[in-house]
Design a protein around this motif. Structure first.
Motif, PDB file in Angstrom:
ATOM      1  N   THR A 236      -3.497 -11.893   0.050  1.00 29.81           N
ATOM      2  CA  THR A 236      -2.926 -11.755  -1.288  1.00 29.81           C
ATOM      3  C   THR A 236      -3.095 -13.027  -2.114  1.00 29.81           C
ATOM      4  O   THR A 236      -3.264 -12.960  -3.336  1.00 29.81           O
TER       5      THR A 236
ATOM      6  N   PHE B 295       2.665  -5.648  -1.912  1.00 29.02           N
ATOM      7  CA  PHE B 295       3.040  -6.886  -1.226  1.00 29.02           C
ATOM      8  C   PHE B 295       4.472  -6.802  -0.709  1.00 29.02           C
ATOM      9  O   PHE B 295       4.781  -7.234   0.404  1.00 29.02           O
TER      10      PHE B 295
ATOM     11  N   LEU C 147      -0.249  -4.659  -7.015  1.00 27.82           N
ATOM     12  CA  LEU C 147      -0.295  -5.746  -6.035  1.00 27.82           C
ATOM     13  C   LEU C 147       1.115  -6.195  -5.651  1.00 27.82           C
ATOM     14  O   LEU C 147       1.401  -6.433  -4.467  1.00 27.82           O
TER      15      LEU C 147
ATOM     16  N   ASP D 287      -2.457  -0.151  -1.866  1.00 27.45           N
ATOM     17  CA  ASP D 287      -3.589  -1.051  -1.622  1.00 27.45           C
ATOM     18  C   ASP D 287      -4.923  -0.333  -1.795  1.00 27.45           C
ATOM     19  O   ASP D 287      -5.886  -0.902  -2.327  1.00 27.45           O
TER      20      ASP D 287
ATOM     21  N   ASN E 285      -5.745  -5.596   2.988  1.00 26.18           N
ATOM     22  CA  ASN E 285      -4.294  -5.398   2.947  1.00 26.18           C
ATOM     23  C   ASN E 285      -3.928  -3.989   3.383  1.00 26.18           C
ATOM     24  O   ASN E 285      -2.935  -3.772   4.087  1.00 26.18           O
TER      25      ASN E 285
END
Length: 559
Positions: free
Chosen positions: A449, A346, A342, A527, A409
């Motif tokens: 997120t 991100f 993650l 993702d 995402n």
């Protein structure tokens, strides 16, 4: 007494959410850098690398958001709001003194410090607002994140358009607004933003969804209103004052929700009986698993002839590592592969988006635009649409089909990559397209997120968890803006008198966009991997909510 507490807590919760919206509507001041960066570059005779490093210093301030995360577990929201607003007044106030030429330009390192202070100020505001509201509305985390993050996206357009209407895009007046307005709003919010114990029945949860629909509708109207203003060319002072007045009325209009909630609760006198107190998302499954695990331990040891008391068996369960969906400490989360997937994905999304936002002034000049304020505003407004849509859409499909949030995402990463390719080609209108696409995808990424992290790792330490993820903003700014965009731009630029440099043409940022396209592809893969790894968890959330809904409906039908 129970009824009185019910309507009071409901009114406070919604009133706190309205003030949270106002705080978010002024806490996106970090994204206005392109509106006054050219003034800083000219006054201080900076190269593009030096200017980009100033923008990195602004984003590095967010790295110190860890302090806000730690404070959120120990202090009430009003403390965080006061710290953030005062820090912002100092950071942006110093920049205003320089740009307005009230004082001589400060040393470069001093400007870095004040930009850092301005950047850090928003982490206190965002942490206070997000942590409090997600805990207050834990059954509607997607809409909460989408609405709050959406207003952060709108805040750039709000400041930019207010400055255009009242001060003709004056960079110094914009900085004065950035220093004073957040302070005034936060001093208002300290009286209303507070954590209210979660107490939601099935009917109240449905009612919350209706209220959030109202907030979404108002937010969309504000966004469209700002978008229309951006394309109206009028220098009339009367027109500008009318625009500002209507905008302020629109921003105040969400107050109808807490007013309606208060009147309705008072009139009906209804405290619900089927109240559901705070609990983990998968409490039933976790409890069942623990009972089975205790039983297994007892059976195993009995077969071996050992005498094991129930407490010893339970201790085995208590000491086990938390699984996805349960509360993790920071160190427990950092030891999981899911957290780092993650985190890096991100970085690929927000780092590349920030590079475009921080360099919008120079990208516009390179492509032949002397005024880039419309592109800054477009990125902000479409960023709002990305945030508001992603929060509601991801929540809808989670409740209807158990769709993992990370899939959304992944979709945003692919669309953003297409936007970078369009800007690399520099076709006519590419900057308009790129501004819209980057805004939507950047906003999408942020809003999805936030609830994802709270679902995977729990709410107990969410303030600090959120700010660890936000470290991607300064890290991404440094990698993609300070290093990649800064050095590649200077490599193509021509030195100018006074020590600066400039570059005109599509070639100035072409390689930057190509490399960021590759970064988006990497983020897409990560993702997808996270969606696969968490698929069963989201299916459990879906089944859990479905069983609760069935259990609530069945008794009512029987009665």
């Amino acid at each position: 007494m129970g009824f009185q507490a019910s309507y009071k807590s409901s009114a406070w919760k919604w009133l706190g959410f309205v003030t949270a919206v106002w705080v978010q509507a002024i806490s996106g001041n970090n994204y206005t850098f392109s509106d006054y960066s050219d003034a800083l570059k000219t006054l201080m005779n900076l190269t593009q690398v030096q200017l980009n490093n100033l923008s990195v210093a602004k984003d590095v301030g967010k790295a110190f958001g860890l302090l806000a995360g730690l404070a959120s577990d120990r202090f009430p929201p009003w403390v965080l709001l006061i710290i953030g607003s005062i820090e912002g007044m100092i950071g942006y106030g110093a920049q205003w003194l320089v740009v307005s030429e009230t004082i001589n330009p400060l040393a470069y390192w001093q400007m870095c410090i004040f930009l850092c202070l301005g950047g850090n100020s928003t982490t206190w505001m965002n942490t206070a607002v997000l942590v409090t509201c997600i805990r207050n509305f834990r059954h509607n985390r997607g809409p909460v994140s989408g609405i709050l993050k959406g207003y952060v996206g709108l805040s750039t357009a709000i400041f930019t358009d207010l400055c255009a209407a009242l001060f003709s895009n004056s960079a110094s007046d914009l900085l004065f607004m950035l220093a004073i307005i957040p302070l005034a709003v936060c001093l208002t919010a300290v009286f209303f933003l507070r954590e209210v114990p979660d107490s939601v029945s099935a009917s109240q949860e449905k009612e919350e969804s209706h209220y959030f629909t109202v907030f979404n509708l108002v937010a969309v109207i504000v966004a469209l209103y700002l978008l229309v203003y951006d394309f109206i060319d009028s220098s009339s002072q009367v027109f500008s004052l009318v625009f500002v007045t209507i905008l302020l009325v629109l921003l105040a209009s969400p107050l109808v929700v807490p007013a309606y909630a208060f009147i309705k609760n008072w009139t009906l006198g209804g405290a619900e009986t089927d109240v559901e107190r705070q609990q983990p998302l998968l409490e039933e499954e976790s409890a069942a698993d623990e009972k089975e695990e205790v039983a297994d331990v007892a059976v195993t040891n009995e077969a071996e002839g050992d005498v094991v008391v129930a407490e010893d068996a339970a201790a085995v369960v208590v000491n086990r590592k938390p699984v996805i969906g349960e509360d993790h400490t920071i160190f427990e989360a950092l030891r999981t592969l899911d957290f780092w997937i993650l985190f890096v994905s991100f970085l690929c999304g927000v780092g590349t988006g920030l590079a475009v936002m921080n360099n919008m002034a120079q990208i516009g000049l390179a492509l032949g635009y002397s005024d880039v304020s419309i592109f800054v505003s477009l990125t902000s407004i479409w960023g709002f649409f990305g945030r508001i849509i992603s929060g509601s859409v991801s929540e809808y499909f989670l409740k209807k089909a158990g769709t993992p949030r990370p899939l959304w995402n992944a979709a945003s990463q692919i669309v953003m990559a297409v936007g970078f390719i369009v800007m690399a080609l520099a076709v006519p209108g590419s900057l308009y397209i790129g501004s819209i696409v980057v805004g939507i995808c950047y906003g999408f990424r942020l809003a999805v997120t936030v609830p994802t992290a709270s679902e995977l790792f729990g709410l107990k330490y969410y303030g600090l968890m959120y700010n660890i993820l936000v470290l991607n903003l300064p890290l991404g700014s440094f990698l993609f803006s300070g290093l990649l965009a800064g050095y590649l731009y200077d490599a193509e630029a021509t030195p100018t008198a006074g020590g600066g440099d400039t570059c005109v043409g599509a070639h100035c940022y072409r390689l930057v966009f190509i490399i960021m396209t590759v970064a988006c592809a990497v983020g897409f893969g990560l993702d997808i991997l996270l969606a696969i790894r968490t698929k069963n968890f989201y299916i459990k959330i879906f089944n859990n909510r479905k069983s609760k809904k069935s259990a609530t409906i069945t008794p009512s039908r029987e009665s």
